[in-house]
Design a protein around this motif. Structure first.
Motif, PDB file in Angstrom:
ATOM      1  N   MET A   1     -15.396  44.672   3.637  1.00 34.24           N
ATOM      2  CA  MET A   1     -14.936  43.869   2.328  1.00 34.24           C
ATOM      3  C   MET A   1     -14.059  45.000   1.601  1.00 34.24           C
ATOM      4  O   MET A   1     -13.184  44.273   0.881  1.00 34.24           O
ATOM      5  CB  MET A   1     -16.134  43.254   1.675  1.00 34.24           C
ATOM      6  CG  MET A   1     -16.551  41.885   2.520  1.00 34.24           C
ATOM      7  SD  MET A   1     -17.356  40.960   1.244  1.00 34.24           S
ATOM      8  CE  MET A   1     -19.009  41.827   1.318  1.00 34.24           C
ATOM      9  N   CYS A   2     -14.573  46.100   1.507  1.00 37.22           N
ATOM     10  CA  CYS A   2     -13.742  47.136   0.702  1.00 37.22           C
ATOM     11  C   CYS A   2     -12.704  47.681   1.099  1.00 37.22           C
ATOM     12  O   CYS A   2     -11.888  48.172   0.505  1.00 37.22           O
ATOM     13  CB  CYS A   2     -14.582  48.097   0.274  1.00 37.22           C
ATOM     14  SG  CYS A   2     -16.141  48.117  -0.652  1.00 37.22           S
ATOM     15  N   LEU A   3     -12.318  47.446   2.424  1.00 39.90           N
ATOM     16  CA  LEU A   3     -11.229  47.926   3.263  1.00 39.90           C
ATOM     17  C   LEU A   3      -9.863  47.571   2.645  1.00 39.90           C
ATOM     18  O   LEU A   3      -9.058  48.345   2.481  1.00 39.90           O
ATOM     19  CB  LEU A   3     -11.375  47.751   4.796  1.00 39.90           C
ATOM     20  CG  LEU A   3     -12.211  48.824   5.545  1.00 39.90           C
ATOM     21  CD1 LEU A   3     -11.950  48.309   6.955  1.00 39.90           C
ATOM     22  CD2 LEU A   3     -11.609  50.119   5.567  1.00 39.90           C
ATOM     23  N   PRO A   4      -9.605  46.215   2.364  1.00 43.25           N
ATOM     24  CA  PRO A   4      -8.022  45.859   2.096  1.00 43.25           C
ATOM     25  C   PRO A   4      -7.750  46.438   0.526  1.00 43.25           C
ATOM     26  O   PRO A   4      -6.703  46.827   0.655  1.00 43.25           O
ATOM     27  CB  PRO A   4      -8.477  44.181   1.888  1.00 43.25           C
ATOM     28  CG  PRO A   4      -9.652  43.815   2.747  1.00 43.25           C
ATOM     29  CD  PRO A   4     -10.418  45.036   2.666  1.00 43.25           C
ATOM     30  N   THR A   5      -9.164  46.611  -0.205  1.00 44.67           N
ATOM     31  CA  THR A   5      -8.427  47.257  -1.476  1.00 44.67           C
ATOM     32  C   THR A   5      -8.009  48.577  -1.307  1.00 44.67           C
ATOM     33  O   THR A   5      -7.565  49.552  -2.178  1.00 44.67           O
ATOM     34  CB  THR A   5      -9.799  46.974  -2.427  1.00 44.67           C
ATOM     35  OG1 THR A   5     -10.807  47.551  -1.945  1.00 44.67           O
ATOM     36  CG2 THR A   5      -9.998  45.703  -2.991  1.00 44.67           C
ATOM     37  N   VAL A   6      -8.473  49.463  -0.562  1.00 45.06           N
ATOM     38  CA  VAL A   6      -8.195  50.900  -0.175  1.00 45.06           C
ATOM     39  C   VAL A   6      -6.962  50.689   0.792  1.00 45.06           C
ATOM     40  O   VAL A   6      -6.151  51.650   0.661  1.00 45.06           O
ATOM     41  CB  VAL A   6      -9.501  51.520   0.604  1.00 45.06           C
ATOM     42  CG1 VAL A   6      -9.127  53.068   0.700  1.00 45.06           C
ATOM     43  CG2 VAL A   6     -10.859  51.342  -0.485  1.00 45.06           C
ATOM     44  N   VAL A   7      -7.115  49.981   1.771  1.00 44.18           N
ATOM     45  CA  VAL A   7      -5.923  50.180   2.745  1.00 44.18           C
ATOM     46  C   VAL A   7      -4.502  49.867   2.483  1.00 44.18           C
ATOM     47  O   VAL A   7      -3.558  50.464   2.696  1.00 44.18           O
ATOM     48  CB  VAL A   7      -6.513  49.682   4.244  1.00 44.18           C
ATOM     49  CG1 VAL A   7      -5.546  49.654   5.107  1.00 44.18           C
ATOM     50  CG2 VAL A   7      -7.833  50.323   4.664  1.00 44.18           C
ATOM     51  N   ILE A   8      -4.759  48.528   1.701  1.00 40.08           N
ATOM     52  CA  ILE A   8      -3.529  48.078   1.461  1.00 40.08           C
ATOM     53  C   ILE A   8      -2.422  48.952   0.469  1.00 40.08           C
ATOM     54  O   ILE A   8      -1.508  49.333   0.614  1.00 40.08           O
ATOM     55  CB  ILE A   8      -3.523  46.785   0.856  1.00 40.08           C
ATOM     56  CG1 ILE A   8      -3.927  45.707   2.140  1.00 40.08           C
ATOM     57  CG2 ILE A   8      -2.218  46.019   0.350  1.00 40.08           C
ATOM     58  CD1 ILE A   8      -4.468  44.410   1.643  1.00 40.08           C
ATOM     59  N   PRO A   9      -3.188  49.580  -0.581  1.00 38.80           N
ATOM     60  CA  PRO A   9      -2.482  50.224  -1.358  1.00 38.80           C
ATOM     61  C   PRO A   9      -2.055  51.668  -0.842  1.00 38.80           C
ATOM     62  O   PRO A   9      -0.980  52.248  -1.084  1.00 38.80           O
ATOM     63  CB  PRO A   9      -3.577  50.588  -2.686  1.00 38.80           C
ATOM     64  CG  PRO A   9      -4.401  49.659  -2.680  1.00 38.80           C
ATOM     65  CD  PRO A   9      -4.515  49.130  -1.350  1.00 38.80           C
ATOM     66  N   TYR A  10      -3.129  52.390   0.068  1.00 40.41           N
ATOM     67  CA  TYR A  10      -2.932  53.560   0.729  1.00 40.41           C
ATOM     68  C   TYR A  10      -1.517  53.218   1.691  1.00 40.41           C
ATOM     69  O   TYR A  10      -0.698  54.100   1.463  1.00 40.41           O
ATOM     70  CB  TYR A  10      -3.932  53.769   1.547  1.00 40.41           C
ATOM     71  CG  TYR A  10      -3.793  55.121   2.414  1.00 40.41           C
ATOM     72  CD1 TYR A  10      -3.723  56.307   1.514  1.00 40.41           C
ATOM     73  CD2 TYR A  10      -3.518  55.217   3.643  1.00 40.41           C
ATOM     74  CE1 TYR A  10      -3.482  57.554   2.033  1.00 40.41           C
ATOM     75  CE2 TYR A  10      -3.262  56.652   4.492  1.00 40.41           C
ATOM     76  CZ  TYR A  10      -3.318  57.690   3.637  1.00 40.41           C
ATOM     77  OH  TYR A  10      -3.203  58.781   4.305  1.00 40.41           O
ATOM     78  N   SER A  11      -1.367  52.164   2.496  1.00 41.06           N
ATOM     79  CA  SER A  11      -0.250  52.071   3.533  1.00 41.06           C
ATOM     80  C   SER A  11       1.044  51.921   2.448  1.00 41.06           C
ATOM     81  O   SER A  11       1.966  52.314   3.069  1.00 41.06           O
ATOM     82  CB  SER A  11      -0.793  50.577   4.153  1.00 41.06           C
ATOM     83  OG  SER A  11      -0.663  49.546   3.329  1.00 41.06           O
ATOM     84  N   LEU A  12       0.909  51.011   1.465  1.00 39.84           N
ATOM     85  CA  LEU A  12       1.993  50.901   0.600  1.00 39.84           C
ATOM     86  C   LEU A  12       2.690  52.214   0.025  1.00 39.84           C
ATOM     87  O   LEU A  12       3.846  52.694   0.216  1.00 39.84           O
ATOM     88  CB  LEU A  12       1.970  50.068  -0.692  1.00 39.84           C
ATOM     89  CG  LEU A  12       1.794  48.513  -0.586  1.00 39.84           C
ATOM     90  CD1 LEU A  12       1.181  47.876  -1.586  1.00 39.84           C
ATOM     91  CD2 LEU A  12       2.976  48.009  -0.021  1.00 39.84           C
ATOM     92  N   PHE A  13       1.607  53.199  -0.455  1.00 38.26           N
ATOM     93  CA  PHE A  13       1.944  54.403  -0.788  1.00 38.26           C
ATOM     94  C   PHE A  13       2.627  55.273   0.281  1.00 38.26           C
ATOM     95  O   PHE A  13       3.604  55.877   0.244  1.00 38.26           O
ATOM     96  CB  PHE A  13       0.634  55.187  -1.491  1.00 38.26           C
ATOM     97  CG  PHE A  13       0.662  56.590  -1.136  1.00 38.26           C
ATOM     98  CD1 PHE A  13       1.308  57.301  -2.119  1.00 38.26           C
ATOM     99  CD2 PHE A  13      -0.065  57.378  -0.260  1.00 38.26           C
ATOM    100  CE1 PHE A  13       1.332  58.807  -1.945  1.00 38.26           C
ATOM    101  CE2 PHE A  13      -0.229  58.587   0.047  1.00 38.26           C
ATOM    102  CZ  PHE A  13       0.537  59.434  -1.002  1.00 38.26           C
ATOM    103  N   LEU A  14       1.876  55.022   1.509  1.00 35.13           N
ATOM    104  CA  LEU A  14       2.516  55.899   2.481  1.00 35.13           C
ATOM    105  C   LEU A  14       3.774  55.495   3.137  1.00 35.13           C
ATOM    106  O   LEU A  14       4.687  56.379   3.430  1.00 35.13           O
ATOM    107  CB  LEU A  14       1.344  55.743   4.063  1.00 35.13           C
ATOM    108  CG  LEU A  14       1.279  56.797   4.716  1.00 35.13           C
ATOM    109  CD1 LEU A  14       0.733  57.992   4.288  1.00 35.13           C
ATOM    110  CD2 LEU A  14       0.518  56.326   6.021  1.00 35.13           C
TER     111      LEU A  14
END
Lengths: 195, 165
Positions: free
Chosen positions: A166-179
């Motif tokens: 459940m926590c993954l989207p909040t971490v992975v989506i911003p990180y992928s956008l940043f990347l």
């Protein structure tokens, strides 16, 4: 004088005979002390309950034809996992103790009164008279509901996995956008340098 | 049968050549540390078959260097004991079974201060593979999640520092 010696001798013989019978009576009589213990921290539905019976022979003779029976775990309330609730032993020497262990699982939760086990034995080996005794009584214990117990004590391993997912989207989506933007601007910077 | 019931059918676990006795045994050890307080229960139930066809003789069992009489359940036997959780070692426990005559020899040599050389009727092995509490792993799941999040935060901060510099 002669009469006195005779009566003294008679008294001596009688007292000696009395002493021998009391001595032999004391020497050959077994006395069993039996304890029944529940070795659990928590009593939980469908989880092991370790029951330990300890038989101490505190008498001066061996206890023979010893029979131990516990009717305190009815089949409608408990599953017998291992061990037997009705056992016999031929002899328990004086001054020794032996243990018997049984594992049961309660079928339902709620309060249960753990009663005493029954013991019968021959205190005098040569005499067929049986001595009946009961063990110590563990008393009433509360058996906890399994779901309630798991809620409090289980590792919640699956719950934590669900939490991480459940926590993954909040971490992975911003990180992928940043990347994405990072690689884009790095490429632009490289292009500028090469030009 | 419950899968947690750690029962192992050891068919003919040993055939003692001298006495030609075979033993068929099952065993159970408690593994649930969370509900059982500081003790491990060991139970073995077995059938003994000897050539002499006397199948319910009084037996004595030696485990961890101590010898005890064995309880009888009709024609079968049950031998059980408990060990302290802090001192109980994982692995196999060897139980040596003796009849009255061998037991007398065993005691005799024990009293004389010698190492008992009495030959056993049969041997049984009880396996103890350790006990566990609420966690199969050595780490709590909440601690694991905390460590994981600290690691992720560390990576993120390291990346940020690189970018800023």
């Amino acid at each position: 004088m002669n009469k006195m010696i005779k009566s003294f001798a008679l008294l001596l013989i009688v007292s000696m005979a009395l002493a021998t019978t009391t001595d032999s009576g004391e020497e050959t009589r077994a006395k069993l002390l039996v304890s029944k213990q529940i070795l659990n921290k928590y009593l939980v539905e469908q989880r092991d309950i370790l029951v330990k019976y300890t038989l101490y022979n505190v008498g001066t003779g061996p206890a023979t034809h010893v029979s131990l029976e516990d009717q305190g775990f009815p089949s409608e309330a408990f599953d017998l996992v291992s061990g037997k609730l009705e056992v016999q032993i031929d002899r328990i020497a004086s001054g020794t103790n032996i243990t018997h262990v049984v594992i049961v699982r309660p079928r339902a939760h709620g309060y249960f009164n753990f009663t005493a086990a029954e013991i019968s034995y021959r205190p005098v080996e040569s005499s067929p008279n049986l001595q009946y005794a009961i063990s110590s009584e563990p008393g009433e214990g509360g058996i906890v509901n399994l779901a309630q117990f798991n809620k409090q004590f289980s590792s919640h391993f699956l719950d934590w996995i669900a939490f991480v997912i459940m926590c993954l989207p909040t971490v992975v989506i911003p990180y992928s956008l940043f990347l994405k933007s990072k690689t884009k601007y790095e490429l632009l910077a490289q292009k500028k340098k090469s030009n | 049968m419950n899968p947690k019931v750690f029962v192992c059918m050891v068919l003919c676990s040993l055939v003692a050549c001298a006495t030609s006795c075979t033993v068929q045994s099952t065993f159970y050890t408690t593994e649930d540390d969370l509900v059982i307080a500081n003790q491990i229960g060991f139970i073995t139930e077995f059938k003994l078959k000897c050539k002499s066809e006397i199948n319910s003789i009084p037996l004595f069992a030696e485990v961890n260097g101590n010898i005890y009489p064995v309880f009888r359940v009709k024609d079968d036997y049950q031998f059980s004991w408990t060990e302290d959780r802090t001192t109980a070692k994982t692995g196999s426990r060897e139980i040596r079974l003796f009849d009255e005559e061998q037991f007398a020899n065993y005691r005799k040599s024990q009293r004389a201060g010698e190492t008992p050389t009495a030959k056993e009727l049969a041997k049984i092995y009880v396996k103890y593979s350790g006990s566990f509490g609420s966690n199969i792993f050595f780490l709590n799941s909440e601690s694991f999640v905390l460590l994981l999040s600290v690691f992720v935060a560390y990576l993120a901060f390291q990346n940020r520092m690189k970018l800023v510099s």
